[in-house]
Motif scaffolding. Structure first.
Motif, PDB file in Angstrom:
ATOM      1  N   HIS A   1      -2.596   1.712 -12.478  1.00 46.78           N
ATOM      2  CA  HIS A   1      -3.734   2.608 -12.677  1.00 46.78           C
ATOM      3  C   HIS A   1      -3.408   4.006 -12.169  1.00 46.78           C
ATOM      4  CE1 HIS A   1      -7.867   3.960 -13.017  1.00 46.78           C
ATOM      5  NE2 HIS A   1      -7.844   4.325 -11.751  1.00 46.78           N
ATOM      6  N   GLU A   2      -2.776   4.063 -10.999  1.00 44.77           N
ATOM      7  CA  GLU A   2      -2.432   5.366 -10.426  1.00 44.77           C
ATOM      8  C   GLU A   2      -1.411   6.100 -11.295  1.00 44.77           C
ATOM      9  OE1 GLU A   2      -1.169   4.446  -6.489  1.00 44.77           O
ATOM     10  OE2 GLU A   2      -3.208   4.265  -5.701  1.00 44.77           O
TER      11      GLU A   2
ATOM     12  N   VAL B   1      -2.959  -7.500  -7.445  1.00 44.88           N
ATOM     13  CA  VAL B   1      -3.811  -6.373  -7.055  1.00 44.88           C
ATOM     14  C   VAL B   1      -2.972  -5.112  -6.888  1.00 44.88           C
ATOM     15  CG1 VAL B   1      -5.312  -5.457  -5.250  1.00 44.88           C
ATOM     16  CG2 VAL B   1      -5.542  -7.844  -5.970  1.00 44.88           C
ATOM     17  N   ALA B   2      -1.829  -5.262  -6.222  1.00 44.48           N
ATOM     18  CA  ALA B   2      -0.980  -4.106  -5.955  1.00 44.48           C
ATOM     19  C   ALA B   2      -0.414  -3.518  -7.248  1.00 44.48           C
ATOM     20  CB  ALA B   2       0.163  -4.491  -5.015  1.00 44.48           C
TER      21      ALA B   2
ATOM     22  N   HIS C   1       0.831  -1.210   0.000  1.00 43.06           N
ATOM     23  CA  HIS C   1       0.000   0.000   0.000  1.00 43.06           C
ATOM     24  C   HIS C   1       0.863   1.256   0.000  1.00 43.06           C
ATOM     25  CE1 HIS C   1      -2.409   3.257   1.837  1.00 43.06           C
ATOM     26  NE2 HIS C   1      -3.399   2.719   1.149  1.00 43.06           N
TER      27      HIS C   1
ATOM     28  N   THR D   1      -3.176  -1.798  -9.277  1.00 45.61           N
ATOM     29  CA  THR D   1      -3.506  -0.515  -8.649  1.00 45.61           C
ATOM     30  C   THR D   1      -2.429   0.524  -8.925  1.00 45.61           C
ATOM     31  OG1 THR D   1      -4.736  -1.624  -6.886  1.00 45.61           O
ATOM     32  CG2 THR D   1      -4.026   0.636  -6.469  1.00 45.61           C
ATOM     33  N   ALA D   2      -1.175   0.113  -8.777  1.00 47.46           N
ATOM     34  CA  ALA D   2      -0.061   1.037  -9.011  1.00 47.46           C
ATOM     35  C   ALA D   2      -0.040   1.506 -10.461  1.00 47.46           C
ATOM     36  CB  ALA D   2       1.268   0.358  -8.655  1.00 47.46           C
TER      37      ALA D   2
ATOM     38  N   ALA E   1      -5.032 -10.223 -13.222  1.00 49.09           N
ATOM     39  CA  ALA E   1      -5.942  -9.145 -12.851  1.00 49.09           C
ATOM     40  C   ALA E   1      -7.158  -9.276 -13.757  1.00 49.09           C
ATOM     41  CB  ALA E   1      -5.279  -7.783 -13.033  1.00 49.09           C
TER      42      ALA E   1
ATOM     43  N   THR F   1       6.565  -1.462  -5.679  1.00 45.15           N
ATOM     44  CA  THR F   1       5.615  -2.532  -5.376  1.00 45.15           C
ATOM     45  C   THR F   1       6.238  -3.894  -5.645  1.00 45.15           C
ATOM     46  OG1 THR F   1       3.689  -1.144  -5.873  1.00 45.15           O
ATOM     47  CG2 THR F   1       3.369  -3.525  -5.983  1.00 45.15           C
TER      48      THR F   1
END
Length: 230
Positions: free
Chosen positions: A168-169, A161-162, A23, A165-166, A126, A31
């Motif tokens: 996407h950010e 998942v991490a 996170h 997410t990373a 994913a 990550t």
């Protein structure tokens, strides 16, 4: 190795720390580094690495814990053949004994030269896409048990998942930066040529199409040089 039990206080603490590290990681590279470092602690492995699937369809080295892993990945990518690339199709690939497994001769030679005895490659998914592979290596043959493989799948899910997410950010940040850059370029054109916003954007878009250059890059050149591409 005994399977990690989330109900066990010590094991639960390890997973909680992993979640915190993932996170807090500021980007994809950080990550991935957190993932492989956790693998070295929680898994029966001496080396670890992650290969990512990129949009072009190629495999890209994400992170490695040892130069030997980088070498093995490089051999696979160059030959377009190997256990990691096979795992990118969405299946788990186990190599219990490198010395006797000749499915991928080029990789087998590189792994043997690196002193690797066994390997385990677990897809990172994913949704319905495989976004990468978590690779675990041990210096001895038959090092990975059923429990080890189960842990690797848990870790790969956390990593998937991490990383998603990373990514996407990062994409969102780049999109915001691109909009700001285009806005600055439009402002320059509006001031220099007395254009309105629609006309300024049309000029940027025309230069982008005529020069086969991304709109962001056209805007960046204009902002930095005060000149449009020829």
């Amino acid at each position: 190795m005994t399977l990690l039990d989330p109900a066990n206080t010590s094991d639960a603490g390890m997973y909680a720390q992993l979640a915190i590290d993932l996170h807090d990681a500021p980007g994809v590279d950080e990550t991935l580094e957190a993932v492989v470092q956790f693998a070295l602690k929680a898994e029966n492995c001496t080396h670890a690495g992650v290969v990512l699937a990129v949009r072009s369809g190629r495999a890209e080295i994400g992170v490695v814990t040892d130069p030997a892993v980088d070498t093995m990945y490089g051999v696979e990518i160059a030959a377009a053949h190997g256990p990691t690339l096979a795992a990118l199709t969405g299946i788990t690939i186990a190599v219990p004994d490198v010395a006797t497994d000749n499915r991928w001769p080029h990789w087998q030679t590189a792994a043997a030269e690196a002193g690797i005895g066994s390997a385990l490659h677990v897809p990172m998914t994913a949704g319905d896409r495989t976004i990468g592979v978590l690779s675990l290596y041990n210096d001895h043959p038959d090092a990975f048990s059923f429990d080890d493989e189960a842990i690797a799948h848990i870790l790969a899910r956390h990593a998937s998942v991490a990383v998603a997410t990373a990514r996407h950010e990062v994409a969102m940040t780049q999109a915001v930066d691109a909009r700001k850059l285009v806005g600055q370029a439009m402002g320059i054109l509006m001031e220099r040529f007395d254009l309105d916003a629609d006309q300024a954007f049309a000029v940027l878009r025309r230069y982008s199409q005529d020069t086969n250059t991304k709109l962001r890059d056209v805007a960046n050149q204009l902002v930095n040089t005060r000149k449009l591409p020829r």
